[in-house]
Design a protein around this motif. Structure first.
Motif, PDB file in Angstrom:
ATOM      1  N   ALA A 222      29.669  30.831  44.051  1.00  0.00           N
ATOM      2  CA  ALA A 222      30.231  31.961  44.811  1.00  0.00           C
ATOM      3  C   ALA A 222      29.119  32.776  45.455  1.00  0.00           C
ATOM      4  CB  ALA A 222      31.074  32.849  43.902  1.00  0.00           C
ATOM      5  N   THR A 223      28.020  32.948  44.738  1.00  0.00           N
ATOM      6  CA  THR A 223      26.885  33.682  45.283  1.00  0.00           C
ATOM      7  C   THR A 223      26.369  33.004  46.545  1.00  0.00           C
ATOM      8  OG1 THR A 223      26.250  34.533  43.130  1.00  0.00           O
ATOM      9  CG2 THR A 223      24.530  34.446  44.796  1.00  0.00           C
ATOM     10  N   ALA A 224      26.221  31.693  46.479  1.00  0.00           N
ATOM     11  CA  ALA A 224      25.743  30.939  47.644  1.00  0.00           C
ATOM     12  C   ALA A 224      26.737  31.032  48.804  1.00  0.00           C
ATOM     13  CB  ALA A 224      25.500  29.481  47.261  1.00  0.00           C
ATOM     14  N   LEU A 225      28.028  30.902  48.500  1.00  0.00           N
ATOM     15  CA  LEU A 225      29.058  30.980  49.541  1.00  0.00           C
ATOM     16  C   LEU A 225      29.050  32.341  50.235  1.00  0.00           C
ATOM     17  CD1 LEU A 225      31.506  29.655  50.947  1.00  0.00           C
ATOM     18  CD2 LEU A 225      32.919  30.570  49.088  1.00  0.00           C
ATOM     19  N   PHE A 226      29.028  33.414  49.457  1.00  0.00           N
ATOM     20  CA  PHE A 226      29.005  34.754  50.049  1.00  0.00           C
ATOM     21  C   PHE A 226      27.700  35.010  50.811  1.00  0.00           C
ATOM     22  CE2 PHE A 226      32.395  36.143  46.938  1.00  0.00           C
ATOM     23  CZ  PHE A 226      33.329  36.467  47.906  1.00  0.00           C
ATOM     24  N   ALA A 227      26.578  34.509  50.313  1.00  0.00           N
ATOM     25  CA  ALA A 227      25.295  34.707  50.995  1.00  0.00           C
ATOM     26  C   ALA A 227      25.314  34.070  52.384  1.00  0.00           C
ATOM     27  CB  ALA A 227      24.151  34.138  50.159  1.00  0.00           C
ATOM     28  N   VAL A 228      25.859  32.858  52.483  1.00  0.00           N
ATOM     29  CA  VAL A 228      25.941  32.174  53.777  1.00  0.00           C
ATOM     30  C   VAL A 228      26.893  32.918  54.717  1.00  0.00           C
ATOM     31  CG1 VAL A 228      26.768  30.060  54.911  1.00  0.00           C
ATOM     32  CG2 VAL A 228      25.305  29.918  52.892  1.00  0.00           C
TER      33      VAL A 228
ATOM     34  N   ASP B  24      27.839  36.107  54.583  1.00  0.00           N
ATOM     35  CA  ASP B  24      27.251  37.403  54.935  1.00  0.00           C
ATOM     36  C   ASP B  24      26.166  37.233  55.993  1.00  0.00           C
ATOM     37  OD1 ASP B  24      28.913  38.578  53.044  1.00  0.00           O
ATOM     38  OD2 ASP B  24      27.315  38.897  51.566  1.00  0.00           O
ATOM     39  N   GLY B  25      25.363  36.186  55.847  1.00  0.00           N
ATOM     40  CA  GLY B  25      24.283  35.935  56.804  1.00  0.00           C
ATOM     41  C   GLY B  25      24.820  35.595  58.182  1.00  0.00           C
ATOM     42  N   ALA B  26      25.910  34.878  58.238  1.00  0.00           N
ATOM     43  CA  ALA B  26      26.497  34.496  59.533  1.00  0.00           C
ATOM     44  C   ALA B  26      27.048  35.713  60.263  1.00  0.00           C
ATOM     45  CB  ALA B  26      27.603  33.472  59.325  1.00  0.00           C
ATOM     46  N   GLU B  27      27.626  36.638  59.515  1.00  0.00           N
ATOM     47  CA  GLU B  27      28.211  37.838  60.109  1.00  0.00           C
ATOM     48  C   GLU B  27      27.185  38.962  60.280  1.00  0.00           C
ATOM     49  OE1 GLU B  27      31.419  38.713  61.217  1.00  0.00           O
ATOM     50  OE2 GLU B  27      31.683  36.549  61.166  1.00  0.00           O
ATOM     51  N   GLY B  28      26.111  38.893  59.508  1.00  0.00           N
ATOM     52  CA  GLY B  28      25.120  39.964  59.573  1.00  0.00           C
ATOM     53  C   GLY B  28      25.516  41.183  58.749  1.00  0.00           C
ATOM     54  N   GLU B  29      26.629  41.087  58.066  1.00  0.00           N
ATOM     55  CA  GLU B  29      27.112  42.159  57.187  1.00  0.00           C
ATOM     56  C   GLU B  29      28.024  41.529  56.135  1.00  0.00           C
ATOM     57  OE1 GLU B  29      30.912  44.018  59.393  1.00  0.00           O
ATOM     58  OE2 GLU B  29      29.000  44.435  60.360  1.00  0.00           O
TER      59      GLU B  29
ATOM     60  N   GLU C 260      34.537  40.315  53.559  1.00  0.00           N
ATOM     61  CA  GLU C 260      35.507  40.586  52.499  1.00  0.00           C
ATOM     62  C   GLU C 260      36.136  39.296  51.982  1.00  0.00           C
ATOM     63  OE1 GLU C 260      39.829  42.674  51.955  1.00  0.00           O
ATOM     64  OE2 GLU C 260      38.465  43.586  53.385  1.00  0.00           O
ATOM     65  N   GLN C 261      36.277  38.309  52.855  1.00  0.00           N
ATOM     66  CA  GLN C 261      36.904  37.061  52.441  1.00  0.00           C
ATOM     67  C   GLN C 261      36.301  35.880  53.168  1.00  0.00           C
ATOM     68  OE1 GLN C 261      40.902  38.122  53.584  1.00  0.00           O
ATOM     69  NE2 GLN C 261      40.855  36.766  55.338  1.00  0.00           N
ATOM     70  N   VAL C 262      36.404  34.720  52.517  1.00  0.00           N
ATOM     71  CA  VAL C 262      35.920  33.464  53.081  1.00  0.00           C
ATOM     72  C   VAL C 262      37.005  32.427  52.844  1.00  0.00           C
ATOM     73  CG1 VAL C 262      34.147  31.679  52.930  1.00  0.00           C
ATOM     74  CG2 VAL C 262      33.528  34.062  52.491  1.00  0.00           C
ATOM     75  N   HIS C 263      37.230  31.574  53.850  1.00  0.00           N
ATOM     76  CA  HIS C 263      38.192  30.476  53.721  1.00  0.00           C
ATOM     77  C   HIS C 263      37.568  29.252  54.363  1.00  0.00           C
ATOM     78  CE1 HIS C 263      42.218  28.566  55.155  1.00  0.00           C
ATOM     79  NE2 HIS C 263      41.766  27.966  54.072  1.00  0.00           N
ATOM     80  N   VAL C 264      37.430  28.187  53.584  1.00  0.00           N
ATOM     81  CA  VAL C 264      36.883  26.935  54.077  1.00  0.00           C
ATOM     82  C   VAL C 264      37.914  25.844  53.792  1.00  0.00           C
ATOM     83  CG1 VAL C 264      35.018  25.248  53.859  1.00  0.00           C
ATOM     84  CG2 VAL C 264      34.529  27.684  53.547  1.00  0.00           C
ATOM     85  N   ALA C 265      38.286  25.094  54.823  1.00  0.00           N
ATOM     86  CA  ALA C 265      39.256  24.015  54.661  1.00  0.00           C
ATOM     87  C   ALA C 265      38.601  22.684  55.000  1.00  0.00           C
ATOM     88  CB  ALA C 265      40.457  24.252  55.569  1.00  0.00           C
ATOM     89  N   THR C 266      38.841  21.690  54.164  1.00  0.00           N
ATOM     90  CA  THR C 266      38.353  20.336  54.396  1.00  0.00           C
ATOM     91  C   THR C 266      39.517  19.370  54.198  1.00  0.00           C
ATOM     92  OG1 THR C 266      37.781  19.796  52.109  1.00  0.00           O
ATOM     93  CG2 THR C 266      36.123  21.005  53.401  1.00  0.00           C
ATOM     94  N   GLU C 267      39.263  18.097  54.406  1.00  0.00           N
ATOM     95  CA  GLU C 267      40.305  17.107  54.177  1.00  0.00           C
ATOM     96  C   GLU C 267      40.644  16.965  52.700  1.00  0.00           C
ATOM     97  OE1 GLU C 267      39.846  13.334  56.073  1.00  0.00           O
ATOM     98  OE2 GLU C 267      39.209  14.256  57.953  1.00  0.00           O
ATOM     99  N   GLN C 268      39.703  17.332  51.813  1.00  0.00           N
ATOM    100  CA  GLN C 268      39.921  17.188  50.376  1.00  0.00           C
ATOM    101  C   GLN C 268      40.572  18.413  49.727  1.00  0.00           C
ATOM    102  OE1 GLN C 268      36.737  16.451  51.742  1.00  0.00           O
ATOM    103  NE2 GLN C 268      37.390  14.331  51.937  1.00  0.00           N
TER     104      GLN C 268
END
Length: 151
Positions: free
Chosen positions: A72-78, A80-85, A88-96
């Motif tokens: 979760a730390t890695a997911l939020f860090a990426v 946050d870095g993409a947005e620059g701030e 509040e939420q992250v959603h990633v969808a894959t085929e699996q």
């Protein structure tokens, strides 16, 4: 060296929560009850965890629940870095399957679901669970409130 970098990222990711100061740290028992309720509410859920204000795993599924905190730390860090701030939420969808992560009331929840889970419902349930868990009246004896029209 890697552990030091990971510790800095963990503290940075979770201290940047917009409402981090509002959190009261729930007990592991309360977090476990909330996680159990979230699992019952979400039939598409494969696994989940609830994290405290410092990124520590308060409750998690699976054989290695502590991994939820690291991932979760890695997911939020990426994110946050993409947005620059802080996000509040992250959603990633894959085929699996799909991954959802929410920060609310100074806590965080991360879930992995089957493919095509209803994103709006999953995010609503996660956010509601975190709000209830962070409230001073929640002691783990009652599950979070159900969605309107249920239970």
């Amino acid at each position: 060296m890697i552990q030091e970098a990971r510790a800095r990222v963990t503290v940075g990711s979770f201290s940047q929560m917009p409402d981090a100061a509002a959190a009261t740290v729930p007990s592991e028992e309360s977090a476990g009850a909330a996680l159990e309720f979230l699992t019952e509410m979400s039939p598409d859920l494969r696994g989940a965890a609830i994290l405290g204000p410092g990124g520590e795993v308060l409750a998690g599924t699976g054989e290695e629940p502590e991994r939820w905190g690291e991932d979760a730390t890695a997911l939020f860090a990426v994110a946050d870095g993409a947005e620059g701030e802080p996000v509040e939420q992250v959603h990633v969808a894959t085929e699996q399957g799909e991954v959802f992560a929410v920060r609310n009331a100074g806590l965080a929840a991360v879930t992995v679901t089957d493919r095509f889970a209803l994103a709006s419902l999953m995010l609503f349930d996660m956010r509601s669970t975190l709000r209830q868990l962070a409230s001073p009246n929640f002691g783990g004896s009652e599950p979070p409130k159900s969605r309107k029209g249920e239970g």
